[in-house]
Design a protein around this motif. Sequence first.
Motif, PDB file in Angstrom:
ATOM      1  N   THR A  63       0.834  -1.199   0.000  1.00 49.73           N
ATOM      2  CA  THR A  63       0.000   0.000   0.000  1.00 49.73           C
ATOM      3  C   THR A  63       0.869   1.250   0.000  1.00 49.73           C
ATOM      4  O   THR A  63       0.563   2.229  -0.679  1.00 49.73           O
ATOM      5  CB  THR A  63      -0.930   0.008   1.232  1.00 49.73           C
ATOM      6  N   LEU A  64       1.957   1.212   0.768  1.00 50.36           N
ATOM      7  CA  LEU A  64       2.860   2.365   0.800  1.00 50.36           C
ATOM      8  C   LEU A  64       3.543   2.560  -0.551  1.00 50.36           C
ATOM      9  O   LEU A  64       3.790   3.686  -0.974  1.00 50.36           O
ATOM     10  CB  LEU A  64       3.894   2.191   1.911  1.00 50.36           C
ATOM     11  N   ARG A  65       3.824   1.480  -1.230  1.00 55.08           N
ATOM     12  CA  ARG A  65       4.431   1.550  -2.563  1.00 55.08           C
ATOM     13  C   ARG A  65       3.487   2.280  -3.523  1.00 55.08           C
ATOM     14  O   ARG A  65       3.897   3.181  -4.251  1.00 55.08           O
ATOM     15  CB  ARG A  65       4.732   0.133  -3.051  1.00 55.08           C
ATOM     16  N   HIS A  66       2.203   1.879  -3.512  1.00 54.58           N
ATOM     17  CA  HIS A  66       1.231   2.531  -4.388  1.00 54.58           C
ATOM     18  C   HIS A  66       1.051   3.997  -4.025  1.00 54.58           C
ATOM     19  O   HIS A  66       0.947   4.862  -4.892  1.00 54.58           O
ATOM     20  CB  HIS A  66      -0.120   1.802  -4.335  1.00 54.58           C
ATOM     21  N   SER A  67       1.024   4.288  -2.748  1.00 52.95           N
ATOM     22  CA  SER A  67       0.872   5.670  -2.299  1.00 52.95           C
ATOM     23  C   SER A  67       2.057   6.520  -2.758  1.00 52.95           C
ATOM     24  O   SER A  67       1.878   7.635  -3.256  1.00 52.95           O
ATOM     25  CB  SER A  67       0.751   5.703  -0.774  1.00 52.95           C
ATOM     26  N   PHE A  68       3.260   6.003  -2.585  1.00 55.26           N
ATOM     27  CA  PHE A  68       4.460   6.724  -3.021  1.00 55.26           C
ATOM     28  C   PHE A  68       4.404   7.012  -4.515  1.00 55.26           C
ATOM     29  O   PHE A  68       4.612   8.137  -4.965  1.00 55.26           O
ATOM     30  CB  PHE A  68       5.714   5.904  -2.679  1.00 55.26           C
ATOM     31  N   CYS A  69       4.070   5.995  -5.286  1.00 57.20           N
ATOM     32  CA  CYS A  69       4.003   6.115  -6.734  1.00 57.20           C
ATOM     33  C   CYS A  69       2.942   7.137  -7.159  1.00 57.20           C
ATOM     34  O   CYS A  69       3.186   7.979  -8.014  1.00 57.20           O
ATOM     35  CB  CYS A  69       3.697   4.736  -7.309  1.00 57.20           C
ATOM     36  N   SER A  70       1.787   7.070  -6.541  1.00 55.90           N
ATOM     37  CA  SER A  70       0.704   8.003  -6.860  1.00 55.90           C
ATOM     38  C   SER A  70       1.092   9.437  -6.547  1.00 55.90           C
ATOM     39  O   SER A  70       0.804  10.352  -7.321  1.00 55.90           O
ATOM     40  CB  SER A  70      -0.556   7.630  -6.075  1.00 55.90           C
ATOM     41  N   ASN A  71       1.744   9.641  -5.429  1.00 56.87           N
ATOM     42  CA  ASN A  71       2.151  10.996  -5.060  1.00 56.87           C
ATOM     43  C   ASN A  71       3.259  11.527  -5.959  1.00 56.87           C
ATOM     44  O   ASN A  71       3.295  12.716  -6.258  1.00 56.87           O
ATOM     45  CB  ASN A  71       2.553  11.042  -3.589  1.00 56.87           C
ATOM     46  N   CYS A  72       4.140  10.660  -6.440  1.00 55.02           N
ATOM     47  CA  CYS A  72       5.148  11.089  -7.416  1.00 55.02           C
ATOM     48  C   CYS A  72       4.472  11.567  -8.695  1.00 55.02           C
ATOM     49  O   CYS A  72       4.832  12.614  -9.246  1.00 55.02           O
ATOM     50  CB  CYS A  72       6.105   9.938  -7.728  1.00 55.02           C
TER      51      CYS A  72
ATOM     52  N   ASP B 212       8.618  12.998 -13.837  1.00 52.18           N
ATOM     53  CA  ASP B 212       8.709  12.371 -15.149  1.00 52.18           C
ATOM     54  C   ASP B 212       8.377  10.883 -15.019  1.00 52.18           C
ATOM     55  O   ASP B 212       8.915  10.191 -14.152  1.00 52.18           O
ATOM     56  CB  ASP B 212      10.135  12.556 -15.685  1.00 52.18           C
ATOM     57  N   GLN B 213       7.496  10.402 -15.888  1.00 55.82           N
ATOM     58  CA  GLN B 213       7.051   9.014 -15.821  1.00 55.82           C
ATOM     59  C   GLN B 213       8.216   8.038 -15.929  1.00 55.82           C
ATOM     60  O   GLN B 213       8.219   6.979 -15.309  1.00 55.82           O
ATOM     61  CB  GLN B 213       6.028   8.725 -16.919  1.00 55.82           C
ATOM     62  N   ARG B 214       9.250   8.402 -16.683  1.00 55.82           N
ATOM     63  CA  ARG B 214      10.403   7.505 -16.825  1.00 55.82           C
ATOM     64  C   ARG B 214      11.135   7.325 -15.502  1.00 55.82           C
ATOM     65  O   ARG B 214      11.638   6.245 -15.201  1.00 55.82           O
ATOM     66  CB  ARG B 214      11.353   8.033 -17.896  1.00 55.82           C
ATOM     67  N   ILE B 215      11.171   8.379 -14.691  1.00 55.65           N
ATOM     68  CA  ILE B 215      11.808   8.278 -13.373  1.00 55.65           C
ATOM     69  C   ILE B 215      10.980   7.368 -12.473  1.00 55.65           C
ATOM     70  O   ILE B 215      11.514   6.477 -11.807  1.00 55.65           O
ATOM     71  CB  ILE B 215      11.970   9.670 -12.738  1.00 55.65           C
ATOM     72  N   ILE B 216       9.666   7.588 -12.458  1.00 53.62           N
ATOM     73  CA  ILE B 216       8.781   6.741 -11.651  1.00 53.62           C
ATOM     74  C   ILE B 216       8.925   5.281 -12.084  1.00 53.62           C
ATOM     75  O   ILE B 216       9.064   4.383 -11.257  1.00 53.62           O
ATOM     76  CB  ILE B 216       7.318   7.199 -11.747  1.00 53.62           C
ATOM     77  N   ASP B 217       8.926   5.056 -13.397  1.00 54.36           N
ATOM     78  CA  ASP B 217       9.057   3.685 -13.913  1.00 54.36           C
ATOM     79  C   ASP B 217      10.362   3.044 -13.462  1.00 54.36           C
ATOM     80  O   ASP B 217      10.392   1.870 -13.092  1.00 54.36           O
ATOM     81  CB  ASP B 217       8.991   3.673 -15.448  1.00 54.36           C
ATOM     82  N   SER B 218      11.452   3.817 -13.481  1.00 51.29           N
ATOM     83  CA  SER B 218      12.737   3.234 -13.086  1.00 51.29           C
ATOM     84  C   SER B 218      12.746   2.900 -11.593  1.00 51.29           C
ATOM     85  O   SER B 218      13.305   1.879 -11.194  1.00 51.29           O
ATOM     86  CB  SER B 218      13.891   4.171 -13.443  1.00 51.29           C
ATOM     87  N   TRP B 219      12.114   3.734 -10.774  1.00 51.02           N
ATOM     88  CA  TRP B 219      12.056   3.464  -9.339  1.00 51.02           C
ATOM     89  C   TRP B 219      11.159   2.274  -9.030  1.00 51.02           C
ATOM     90  O   TRP B 219      11.453   1.470  -8.166  1.00 51.02           O
ATOM     91  CB  TRP B 219      11.533   4.671  -8.580  1.00 51.02           C
ATOM     92  N   MET B 220      10.031   2.191  -9.735  1.00 48.58           N
ATOM     93  CA  MET B 220       9.013   1.207  -9.410  1.00 48.58           C
ATOM     94  C   MET B 220       9.135  -0.086 -10.214  1.00 48.58           C
ATOM     95  O   MET B 220       8.527  -1.087  -9.872  1.00 48.58           O
ATOM     96  CB  MET B 220       7.613   1.797  -9.631  1.00 48.58           C
ATOM     97  N   GLY B 221       9.876  -0.044 -11.310  1.00 48.27           N
ATOM     98  CA  GLY B 221       9.989  -1.219 -12.154  1.00 48.27           C
ATOM     99  C   GLY B 221       8.805  -1.409 -13.083  1.00 48.27           C
ATOM    100  O   GLY B 221       8.601  -2.494 -13.629  1.00 48.27           O
ATOM    101  N   HIS B 222       8.012  -0.357 -13.285  1.00 47.70           N
ATOM    102  CA  HIS B 222       6.856  -0.459 -14.177  1.00 47.70           C
ATOM    103  C   HIS B 222       7.325  -0.566 -15.622  1.00 47.70           C
ATOM    104  O   HIS B 222       8.212   0.155 -16.051  1.00 47.70           O
ATOM    105  CB  HIS B 222       5.946   0.763 -14.027  1.00 47.70           C
ATOM    106  N   GLN B 223       6.689  -1.469 -16.366  1.00 47.59           N
ATOM    107  CA  GLN B 223       7.078  -1.685 -17.750  1.00 47.59           C
ATOM    108  C   GLN B 223       5.913  -1.563 -18.726  1.00 47.59           C
ATOM    109  O   GLN B 223       6.130  -1.508 -19.928  1.00 47.59           O
ATOM    110  CB  GLN B 223       7.714  -3.068 -17.894  1.00 47.59           C
ATOM    111  N   THR B 224       4.680  -1.525 -18.220  1.00 47.55           N
ATOM    112  CA  THR B 224       3.523  -1.454 -19.113  1.00 47.55           C
ATOM    113  C   THR B 224       2.586  -0.341 -18.668  1.00 47.55           C
ATOM    114  O   THR B 224       2.591   0.090 -17.518  1.00 47.55           O
ATOM    115  CB  THR B 224       2.731  -2.779 -19.110  1.00 47.55           C
TER     116      THR B 224
END
Length: 106
Positions: free
Chosen positions: A49-58, A64-76
């Motif tokens: 839940t904290l991961r999702h909250s952090f990501c949402s607040n970023c 920049d979405q690329r920064i969020i993706d690199s931190w979170m490992g999002h690929q799609t």
Amino acid sequence: MLEWFAVHPGGHLTVCEEPNVPMEPGTAHHHFRWTLDGSKWQPVHGWHTLRHSFCSNCALKGLDQRIIDSWMGHQTEDMRRRYRHLFPDHQQRAMNLVFGEEMHGS
């Protein structure tokens, strides 16, 4: 949590068994639940839940979405959509930045 922080001698989030020794996942989960127990945050279900909250607040702050993706490992795009829904009025504010407040009256 502020009350808990004020009286907890071992740090802000969890009690470590020994300094510089990794905590087992079950122990970490237990201390996470113990920390939230009886607080307004008690309904929070786990560390994810904290991961999702952090990501949402970023995203809300316009990182920049690329920064969020690199931190979170999002690929799609599907992965990204999971956290964007938390702030639906953010899109309206973005449109107002482009078109001004008169868009509300239209």
